[in-house]
Design a protein around this motif. Structure first.
Motif, short mmCIF file in Angstrom:
data_model
loop_
_atom_site.label_atom_id
_atom_site.label_comp_id
_atom_site.label_asym_id
_atom_site.label_seq_id
_atom_site.Cartn_x
_atom_site.Cartn_y
_atom_site.Cartn_z
N PHE A 13 0.52 -1.27 -0.27
CA PHE A 13 0.04 -0.02 0.03
C PHE A 13 0.70 1.26 0.14
N ALA A 71 -6.29 -3.95 2.99
CA ALA A 71 -5.33 -2.78 2.27
C ALA A 71 -6.30 -1.99 1.25
N GLY A 75 -7.71 1.86 2.11
CA GLY A 75 -7.77 3.10 2.20
C GLY A 75 -8.51 3.74 1.60
N ILE A 99 -4.10 6.55 -3.59
CA ILE A 99 -3.12 5.48 -3.10
C ILE A 99 -2.11 4.51 -4.27
N ILE A 101 -1.67 0.34 -4.65
CA ILE A 101 -2.32 -1.03 -3.51
C ILE A 101 -2.16 -1.93 -4.76
N ALA A 121 3.44 -1.42 -6.92
CA ALA A 121 2.67 -0.25 -5.75
C ALA A 121 2.85 1.13 -6.39
N GLU A 125 0.32 4.24 -7.56
CA GLU A 125 -0.31 5.59 -7.06
C GLU A 125 -0.21 6.38 -7.87
N ILE A 135 -5.88 -0.06 -8.07
CA ILE A 135 -4.82 -1.22 -7.60
C ILE A 135 -4.79 -2.29 -8.62
#
Length: 614
Positions: A13, A71, A75, A99, A101, A121, A125, A135
């Motif tokens: 994350f 996770a 978020g 964010i 993930i 990850a 982001e 994600i």
């Protein structure tokens, strides 16, 4: 030696602030306060959903979760909490986060995580929208049957070297978007690990300063450093694999120092692609130091040639050759990065001399990590805030674990300063018993070592707590400077002589301290010298000192206010308005100005004049 690589599958994350440097440029203190509030929200979410932070970089956090569902739910909860915070009328600085993930393969080393899982990850982001969450498909496949969230399929995306199938979590219908898709491909694990080293620093640290470092003419007390790619022209194709992650590792190592800024990864790549000259790097982009290096490999041995150039002075300030053992790729990259960090801390920032003054009794050579901890301890102490006290206490606790430092007297100087700090910030009761204990400790430091810093510390701390007067304090300073002092002892002397009504001596010692401080982080030595010169009626010299510096984004508000006051006294009201407006933009405080001015008459007149000028 066990060289087995510790691999595992993990849910990673990554959270990062959007446009952090712009917020810092507008109002640094308010932004830091806002980030601390958001960080608390994040930690509460992590605790609730069983996430654990394994790395941080400035305004970013990397966490590991035991489950993809946890996770994702963390978020969503975090973004909703941040939205509520930003909607409040009481929120002064409204920070937004992105964010990413991912679930994938990672390598665990010394408590940190690296590799493809972390790398993607971070890319997710970077792909996410402000206030959004992106994600990977590996996470999507696990959470879809177990949640009621709405997802938007972005298809296969390519960010830098990585390709991955991405999805947005739609917290709001307005977040739905269409992105161009890319064809799918796989990268070798070595390339992914190398990219991850760059990403961990590049995305998290550099995105926060992208606007600041590329803005023409930006001045800051923290010098801007450009790390160029390692020259691998002498290497075989097989040996070039060692170079892949080196630049990122050097950047990662240097980013641990709070005294420098680094050119963002994207900007650095642009500089190299367009073959920007050293003169342009300095004049147009404000780069102060250029780090260049080359690598030679013979069997299991490596030789690193490092040059650090001062682009302002147009000269090479450090040229060194280091012999390293290849061993594993990761271990070699760590050694390479640490060697350059050590050069910066010890020679560019001139911290090794002070370290040796305080720790000359140590028989064990200092490591780059120890020197970094010492520098960061001093930085936290210099903040002179409650937060600085807490951070300094934590760092000192870690320092006390150094090999060969198991005696209480080994840390007596640092403990006395921390106790004084604690009493000043009311973290430790300011009782007669504690003052007596402090005095005993200060006297004991002199018994252990007759040094400028110990005499200077005893003079300043005893004087600052009212245990001794000017006469005794000055006697200690005479003992401190029988031969020669250092930047600390000269700085302490400038304070005592200034407080005791000797402006000429105060200015002289402030100048000595300034001359021994090649990189003046946060303008501390510059500000101290400017105030002492002004009080000694050396105004022309003061203005020569700060010429071309007053436009710095982090220039001290108190010093800007002093300039505004002086302009008012000479009838230049237009200039006074300009400098006072800059002081207020930098969070001017009349209390801070009052503490910086030692001359009672100047202090009272300056505060009164500026208050009426508002």
């Amino acid at each position: 030696m066990n060289t087995e690589i510790d691999r595992k599958i993990a849910v990673i994350f990554v959270a990062d602030v959007v446009g952090y440097s712009k917020h810092m440029e507008r109002d640094e203190n308010a932004t830091l306060k806002a980030y601390a509030e958001c960080e608390k929200i994040l930690k509460n979410c992590l605790k609730k959903y069983k996430g654990a932070i394994f790395n941080t970089a400035g305004d970013s956090a990397l966490a590991e979760f035991p489950s993809a569902v946890n996770a994702v739910e963390c978020g969503v909860a975090f973004q909703n909490d941040i939205k509520k915070r930003n909607e409040s009328d009481k929120t002064e600085v409204k920070l937004e986060f992105r964010i990413g993930i991912n679930m994938g393969d990672v390598v665990k080393k010394e408590g940190n995580l690296f590799g493809d899982g972390v790398n993607i990850a971070a890319r997710l982001e970077a792909l996410a929208q402000p206030n959004g969450i992106s994600i990977s498909k590996s996470v999507y496949d696990l959470v879809v049957p177990k949640t009621k969230m709405t997802f938007n399929d972005l298809g296969v995306q390519k960010v830098k070297q990585n390709e991955f199938h991405a999805f947005d979590i739609l917290l709001d219908p307005s977040q739905k978007r269409t992105l161009k898709t890319k064809s799918n491909s796989m990268l070798p694990i070595l390339g992914a690990v190398a990219a991850a080293l760059v990403v961990i620093v590049g995305v998290f640290y550099f995105n926060t300063s992208e606007e600041l470092t590329t803005k023409k003419g930006v001045i800051s007390s923290k010098p801007l450093v450009f790390v160029s790619r390692v020259d691998s022209s002498r290497l075989s194709d097989d040996d070039k694999k060692y170079v892949e992650g080196i630049t990122g590792n050097v950047i990662s190592s240097l980013s641990k120092s709070k005294s420098i800024r680094l050119v963002p990864t994207k900007t650095a790549q642009s500089f190299e692609k367009n073959e920007i000259s050293s003169e342009q790097l300095f004049k147009t982009h404000g780069v102060k130091f250029l780090v260049s290096s080359s690598l030679q490999i013979v069997d299991s041995d490596a030789r690193v040639n490092v040059e650090i150039s001062d682009l302002e002075k147009k000269q090479i300030v450090i040229s060194s050759i280091k012999d390293l053992k290849l061993k594993s790729i990761f271990e070699f990259q760590d050694q390479f990065g640490e060697s350059i960090l050590s050069e910066f801390l010890a020679n560019i920032l001139n911290q090794k001399g002070l370290y040796e003054s305080y720790f000359s009794w140590r028989e064990v050579p200092i490591t780059p990590q120890q020197l970094l901890q010492y520098v960061n301890f001093r930085s936290e102490m210099a903040k002179w805030t409650e937060e600085g006290y807490v951070n300094a206490s934590t760092i000192l606790s870690e320092m006390k674990k150094w090999p060969g430092t198991n005696r209480p007297e080994d840390w007596l100087v640092q403990d006395t300063w921390l106790n004084f700090f604690g009493m000043a910030k009311k973290k430790i009761p300011n009782t007669p018993e504690n003052l007596k204990k402090l005095k005993i400790e200060l006297d004991k430091t002199i018994e252990i070592k007759l040094s400028p810093e110990n005499y200077g510390s005893r003079a300043l701390l005893s004087f600052g707590t009212g245990m001794i007067g000017c006469k005794e304090a000055i006697e200690d300073l005479k003992l401190a400077h029988r031969k020669a002092g250092n930047s600390d002892s000269y700085g302490y002397a400038s304070i005592i002589f200034g407080r005791c009504g000797y402006p000429e001596e105060a200015a002289k010692y402030a100048k000595n301290a300034f001359n021994l401080q090649p990189i003046d982080t946060n303008w501390r030595s510059t500000s101290r010298l400017a105030f002492r010169l002004y009080e000694n009626n050396q105004k022309e010299e003061m203005y020569l000192l700060i010429d071309n510096l007053v436009e710095a984004v982090d220039f001290p508000a108190a010093l800007l206010a002093l300039i505004a006051y002086d302009k008012l006294k000479t009838g230049d009201e237009e200039s006074a308005k300009y400098y006072f407006s800059k002081a207020k933009a930098n969070r001017y405080s009349k209390n801070v100005l009052a503490q910086a001015i030692y001359n009672k008459d100047i202090k009272e007149d300056a505060i009164t004049t500026l208050e009426s000028f508002k």
